[in-house]
Design an enzyme around this catalytic site. Structure first.
Site, PDB file in Angstrom:
ATOM      1  CB  ILE A  36      -3.293  -3.800  18.750  1.00  0.00           C
ATOM      2  CG1 ILE A  36      -3.359  -2.560  17.880  1.00  0.00           C
ATOM      3  CG2 ILE A  36      -3.287  -5.083  17.944  1.00  0.00           C
ATOM      4  CD1 ILE A  36      -2.055  -2.179  17.241  1.00  0.00           C
ATOM      5  CE1 TYR A 143       9.803 -13.450  18.562  1.00  0.00           C
ATOM      6  CE2 TYR A 143      10.855 -15.577  18.256  1.00  0.00           C
ATOM      7  CZ  TYR A 143      10.008 -14.756  18.961  1.00  0.00           C
ATOM      8  OH  TYR A 143       9.365 -15.237  20.067  1.00  0.00           O
TER       9      TYR A 143
HETATM   10  N1  SER Z   1       7.454 -19.885  18.548  1.00  0.00           N
HETATM   11  C1  SER Z   1       8.375 -18.888  18.079  1.00  0.00           C
HETATM   12  C2  SER Z   1       8.413 -18.856  16.602  1.00  0.00           C
HETATM   13  O1  SER Z   1       8.290 -19.888  16.005  1.00  0.00           O
HETATM   14  C3  SER Z   1       9.754 -19.145  18.618  1.00  0.00           C
HETATM   15  O2  SER Z   1       9.859 -18.594  19.895  1.00  0.00           O
HETATM   16  O3  SER Z   1       8.608 -17.828  16.040  1.00  0.00           O
END
Ligand code: SER
Length: 320
Positions: A36, A143
């Site tokens: 991006i 996430y």
């Molecule tokens: N490194 C990532 C995070 O800390 C974990 O996959 O969000």
């Protein structure tokens, strides 16, 4: 190589080094970097680059057509800390971009996909030590939820549409070239920056927080090796393990090189994210299926990080 590879998110922490390595290995004309926004000078000067928003389905299709892309590495993602602040945006980026790419593979516009998952797919109810490949996955972060959903979408497309998609559950990745952004494991990179620049670091995790980690070179090796193996019949996003350590242990390792380095602990909301993740993972399946092994331990990684960051800080590269 007859393939043309598209890297989406080529200017991010992993994307940068993956793109450079793939260009070195397969020739720069076969590797199309997109993001991006523009990235480091090294990345921008090493081959073809196009601005591309990973949530713009039409724009992705145009690039795939323009360069006759055969493989896509979808590295664009919002990591754990940022995703907690922007849940809807994170879901949109992390999942819709994946669906666009999987649909291109389903429609035979591309042949192969790499999509990164994470240790964040695990949660409090998962066995914490030596976490198995197949186990309880009840993530508590936005996430982690998006990565788990992504894994299931990949499995679905492989099963239902015979899409060739491969995936790794990356642990925390430690590197010095491109700065990371928005991750919980990023403390283990910040600590090197602060140790060199200020000789002190306020750590946002507690001294005993053990997390699975890996030096970037090993992560890139794993990605390229997995993508070079023949089609896997059962989709799985592979656990891969290298090292695990606590903030206290990495600080002690750094102090061997910078004796007057001081660390203080000020755990914040990120502690809760870290507490929901494994402290180490079992990668027997990756070892068995594609001979995965890591090379960098904590000692060597520390030496490499300090040496390379020192050079970076002393050079004009720091200003890009
Ligand atoms: N490194 C990532 C995070 O800390 C974990 O996959 O969000």
């Amino acid at each position: 190589m007859n393939d043309t590879l598209l890297i989406i998110g080529a200017c991010g922490q992993i994307g940068t080094e993956l793109t450079l390595k793939l260009r070195e290995k397969y020739g720069e004309k076969n590797i199309i970097a997109t993001d991006i926004r523009e990235g480091s000078k090294e990345l921008m000067h090493s081959g073809i680059f196009e601005i591309l928003n990973a949530t713009d389905e039409e724009a992705i299709a145009i690039i795939v057509e323009k360069y006759q892309i055969t493989q896509v590495y979808l590295m664009a993602a919002m990591l754990s800390v940022t995703a907690e602040k922007l849940p809807n945006k994170a879901w949109n980026l992390n999942i819709n971009s994946l669906l666009y790419i999987l649909n291109l593979a389903k429609d035979k516009k591309i042949k192969k996909v790499f999509w990164p998952s994470s240790i964040a797919v695990f949660g409090h109810s998962t066995p914490k030590h030596n976490t198995p490949q197949e186990t309880i996955t009840e993530p508590t972060t936005v996430y982690g939820i998006s990565k788990l959903a992504g894994e299931r979408w990949c499995a679905y497309y492989q099963d239902k549409y015979d899409v060739d998609v491969k995936s790794i559950r990356y642990p925390g990745i430690i590197s010095w070239k491109a700065n990371p952004g928005g991750g919980t494991t990023d403390y283990a990179i910040e600590i090197f920056h602060k140790a060199l620049k200020e000789k002190k670091y306020d750590c946002f995790l507690s001294p005993e927080t053990r997390l699975p980690m890996m030096y970037m070179d090993d992560a890139i090796k794993a990605t390229i090796e997995l993508m070079s193996t023949k089609k896997t019949t059962n989709f799985t996003s592979y656990n891969i393990s290298a090292i695990d350590f606590t903030p206290q242990e990495i600080a002690t390792e750094i102090q061997k090189h910078i004796p007057n380095f001081n660390i203080n602990y000020k755990p914040d909301f990120r502690q809760k994210i870290a507490d929901s993740w494994p402290s180490s993972v079992d990668d027997t399946k990756a070892k068995k299926d594609w001979n995965w092994t890591h090379e960098f331990d904590l000692k060597i990684m520390t030496i490499e990080m300090l040496k390379n960051l020192k050079t970076r800080f002393n050079s004009s590269l720091e200003n890009v």
